[in-house]
Design a protein around this motif. Sequence first.
Motif, PDB file in Angstrom:
ATOM      1  N   THR A  73       6.976   6.554  -2.614  1.00  0.00           N
ATOM      2  CA  THR A  73       7.306   6.010  -1.292  1.00  0.00           C
ATOM      3  C   THR A  73       6.632   4.663  -1.120  1.00  0.00           C
ATOM      4  O   THR A  73       5.804   4.247  -1.913  1.00  0.00           O
ATOM      5  CB  THR A  73       6.828   6.968  -0.182  1.00  0.00           C
ATOM      6  OG1 THR A  73       5.416   7.035  -0.233  1.00  0.00           O
ATOM      7  CG2 THR A  73       7.431   8.337  -0.331  1.00  0.00           C
ATOM      8  N   CYS A  74       6.962   4.000  -0.057  1.00  0.00           N
ATOM      9  CA  CYS A  74       6.333   2.703   0.203  1.00  0.00           C
ATOM     10  C   CYS A  74       5.001   2.879   0.934  1.00  0.00           C
ATOM     11  O   CYS A  74       4.340   1.907   1.268  1.00  0.00           O
ATOM     12  CB  CYS A  74       7.278   1.794   0.974  1.00  0.00           C
ATOM     13  SG  CYS A  74       7.754   2.470   2.565  1.00  0.00           S
ATOM     14  N   ALA A  75       4.573   4.123   1.166  1.00  0.00           N
ATOM     15  CA  ALA A  75       3.310   4.364   1.860  1.00  0.00           C
ATOM     16  C   ALA A  75       2.122   3.837   1.050  1.00  0.00           C
ATOM     17  O   ALA A  75       1.146   3.346   1.619  1.00  0.00           O
ATOM     18  CB  ALA A  75       3.136   5.851   2.128  1.00  0.00           C
ATOM     19  N   SER A 109       2.017   1.195  -0.956  1.00  0.00           N
ATOM     20  CA  SER A 109       1.916  -0.258  -0.817  1.00  0.00           C
ATOM     21  C   SER A 109       1.465  -0.631   0.595  1.00  0.00           C
ATOM     22  O   SER A 109       0.702  -1.588   0.771  1.00  0.00           O
ATOM     23  CB  SER A 109       3.238  -0.930  -1.161  1.00  0.00           C
ATOM     24  OG  SER A 109       4.258  -0.486  -0.281  1.00  0.00           O
ATOM     25  N   ASP A 110       1.911   0.126   1.597  1.00  0.00           N
ATOM     26  CA  ASP A 110       1.455  -0.124   2.964  1.00  0.00           C
ATOM     27  C   ASP A 110      -0.051   0.105   3.073  1.00  0.00           C
ATOM     28  O   ASP A 110      -0.768  -0.674   3.702  1.00  0.00           O
ATOM     29  CB  ASP A 110       2.178   0.783   3.958  1.00  0.00           C
ATOM     30  CG  ASP A 110       3.639   0.407   4.139  1.00  0.00           C
ATOM     31  OD1 ASP A 110       4.011  -0.720   3.736  1.00  0.00           O
ATOM     32  OD2 ASP A 110       4.399   1.232   4.677  1.00  0.00           O
ATOM     33  N   LEU A 111      -0.505   1.179   2.481  1.00  0.00           N
ATOM     34  CA  LEU A 111      -1.927   1.497   2.514  1.00  0.00           C
ATOM     35  C   LEU A 111      -2.737   0.422   1.789  1.00  0.00           C
ATOM     36  O   LEU A 111      -3.784  -0.019   2.274  1.00  0.00           O
ATOM     37  CB  LEU A 111      -2.190   2.867   1.888  1.00  0.00           C
ATOM     38  CG  LEU A 111      -3.642   3.322   1.884  1.00  0.00           C
ATOM     39  CD1 LEU A 111      -4.167   3.470   3.294  1.00  0.00           C
ATOM     40  CD2 LEU A 111      -3.772   4.624   1.131  1.00  0.00           C
ATOM     41  N   PHE A 154      -1.930  -2.700   1.367  1.00  0.00           N
ATOM     42  CA  PHE A 154      -1.893  -3.893   2.204  1.00  0.00           C
ATOM     43  C   PHE A 154      -2.898  -3.786   3.352  1.00  0.00           C
ATOM     44  O   PHE A 154      -3.638  -4.725   3.635  1.00  0.00           O
ATOM     45  CB  PHE A 154      -0.466  -4.120   2.730  1.00  0.00           C
ATOM     46  CG  PHE A 154      -0.344  -5.305   3.626  1.00  0.00           C
ATOM     47  CD1 PHE A 154      -0.385  -6.594   3.110  1.00  0.00           C
ATOM     48  CD2 PHE A 154      -0.198  -5.135   4.991  1.00  0.00           C
ATOM     49  CE1 PHE A 154      -0.275  -7.690   3.933  1.00  0.00           C
ATOM     50  CE2 PHE A 154      -0.090  -6.233   5.833  1.00  0.00           C
ATOM     51  CZ  PHE A 154      -0.126  -7.511   5.296  1.00  0.00           C
ATOM     52  N   LEU A 155      -2.929  -2.636   4.012  1.00  0.00           N
ATOM     53  CA  LEU A 155      -3.859  -2.445   5.126  1.00  0.00           C
ATOM     54  C   LEU A 155      -5.319  -2.503   4.658  1.00  0.00           C
ATOM     55  O   LEU A 155      -6.178  -3.040   5.353  1.00  0.00           O
ATOM     56  CB  LEU A 155      -3.578  -1.127   5.829  1.00  0.00           C
ATOM     57  CG  LEU A 155      -2.275  -1.081   6.637  1.00  0.00           C
ATOM     58  CD1 LEU A 155      -2.025   0.324   7.161  1.00  0.00           C
ATOM     59  CD2 LEU A 155      -2.320  -2.077   7.780  1.00  0.00           C
TER      60      LEU A 155
END
Length: 133
Positions: A14-16, A18-20, A22-23
């Motif tokens: 999932t894109c989770a 990459s989001d994590l 980034f954050l």
Amino acid sequence: MKIKRLKKQGFLETCAASDLAFLLIIYFLVIAGFNITSGFIVTLPAKDSTRYILSENLLRFDMNANGDIIHTGNIINLVTTRDLIINAQENNPEIAVLLTIDTHARWQNVVSFVELAQDLHIESFSFSMQRDE
């Protein structure tokens, strides 16, 4: 009627992730700006260096448990201490200041003395704790 079940996707699919990531990058960039160091800049001598100080170049102070500064048996305040150190520096630029601290002295009094030494740009400053007898 046949119901299609959705296949569960893993965390990495999932894109989770990459989001994590980034954050976390943003978080570490933000907290890097808050890394403010405050304190004393102290230049320590080299490990193997030896420095000899003549007794006439040594200005001794003691700090008792109440935080009073004692010089030659007399209790003095920080202003008098400052004047003594300035006069000693004018008469002898190689003056070394030694502070012996009672183990029960308040740390703020010690910090105040160290700040005074730093403000006066004392090149040779040493402090030690009194030994309990």
